[in-house]
Design a protein around this motif. Sequence first.
Motif: not given
Length: 632
Positions: A42-50, A77-81, A157-159
């Motif tokens: 989850a933290g890596l996804l924030v970084l990748v989004e930026i 990526l946002f839905l996964w985050l 990402a939902l299930p």
Amino acid sequence: MSHLSEPVHGYAEAPGGASAGGAASLFRKIDHGLSVGVEVVAGLLVLVEIVVLLAGVAARYLFHTPLVWSDELASILFLWLSMLGAVVALRRGEHMRMTGLVSRVGPQARSLLECIAITAPIAFLALVLYHAVDYAMEEQFITTPAMEISNAWRASALPVGLGLMLVAALFRLLRVARPRTVLAAALVTGVIVGGFWAAGPVLKPLGQLNLVIFFVGLVAANVFAGVPIAFSFALATFSYLALTTSTPLLVMVGRLDEGMSHLILLAVPLFVFLGLLIEMTGMARAMIQFLASLLGHVRGGLSYVLIGAMYLVSGISGSKIADMAAIAPVLFPEMKKRGAPPGDLVALLSATGAQTETIPPSIVLITIGSVTGVSIAALFTGGMLPGVVLGACLCFVVWRRYRNEDLSHVERTPGREIGRLAMVALPAILLPFVIRAAVVEGIATATEVSTIGIAYSAIVGLLIYRQFDWRRLKPMLIETASLTGAIIFIVGCATSMAWGLTQSGFSSDLAAFMAGIPGGAYGFLAISIVAFIILGSVLEGIPAIVLFGPLLFPIARAAGVHEVHYAMVVIFAMGIGLFAPPFGVGYYGACAISKVNPDEGLKHIWGYVGALLVGLVIVAAIPWISTGFLAR
């Protein structure tokens, strides 16, 4: 914001010696491994989004070569985050909930309610998981336009998120409660679920009475019992659709997806991270020290600094908790030295939380734009002056209370020192203007502009303030993911609930009722103020606006109320509800940050609440305050 209680018992070890101890140890290891894995991703996804969004801005504005795939990748990526962030929030007990009733009952009842606050989400997650898998499988036949990959990559990402939340909730039960309490909570939850299921044939013929049963009765029972607000909405919507309609339940998952997938909501994690970044780099402290040097020698001066600092910092972070956490530790020690009662300090801090709800880039403004279609740029422009009006009303109360303050021991800051502090604070003070200019000039969208703020803050922190703790980046990224998951999951669940209400015909009935209110536009505004103060105290701002914004904004337009003016009125009304005791959870958040007992602030806060109400009436009565600077 209120959270689930922290672990108090650890993993319970049933009688049975080494085998039971070994099982508990295994559970701990699995729980820890799952937690670390989800938090890191989850933290890596924030970084990748930026990085992805900043690359999109640079490619379009600097190199004039737009990356056609950047928004689509950011959306996937946002839905996964959001889903993984919701898992982190559930494990940490950071989903928003109301604890007013739970905190007032005896220890045994409180322990049972704390367990029900976990078993109720488990019931929803277990019931909806199959339909989420079904929804993801249906999405595999859709191809994304830019990247030309199956949409199942996003929808999965939902299930995955719901399944991980189910596992995290089960481990949390083992961690925080005794087996007997867990069994009692599971029994209560099972009896209620089974009772509703058995009553299905009786409920279906009741028509719109079911709206009261599920969306008033069931939601209220869950919320007051301390069940997280997102799951309270989700349980009511799932139960209503499953027991009283023939709607396929994967449609609810689709509405959940729709509510969580607005690209504009990607601004939420980025502005939350920006708020943490300005505190870490010392930018917030620099601003506050400059303001204190200007007004510290004036009676009540540091209270004026608190009001002004919240106004400035709100324009940067977008997160009210981050705002208060950045300011209180800097100002409160000196204010206490000057004899200010701690109760008055926390009361004013809470009031400024409501006063600055419209300061861009407020997350509530972004959410309103997302769910109602109102221009984000117009909301950002319209939100500045209303905050000044309410700030002026708070300043009047401060003047009345501190007009006889003894400042004989306070030295006036020399002009040269003020000038030095102004130069130090200038890069930090410029940040809100950089953010607004980037949106207004079209350099970046309201979503992308946060990445410009992050890049600006990182450069200023590294090169100017020389204060950048690399070790704090990981916990900041994880904290951002957790808060994002808590917020966006509420938006998704509230969107599903709003859709259920719309399909039932409730929206047309509400429109007819509101249209019949006497007094025209001002009558509509008056009843909206009362309604949103109540909603803000019970549901908090974001779920309330997601639930009722799409229903009420069209009615406001029909009544002749400008949509930006209406947005400012309802945001302030919700803010007053959110930060006013006894139900407003924002007030208790301010008390927690200030380390002040809530009872100490009660006798001080009502004057500030009265000032906020006066300011709200002025903003509601004079539309120009909200719309005067909008482009014609």
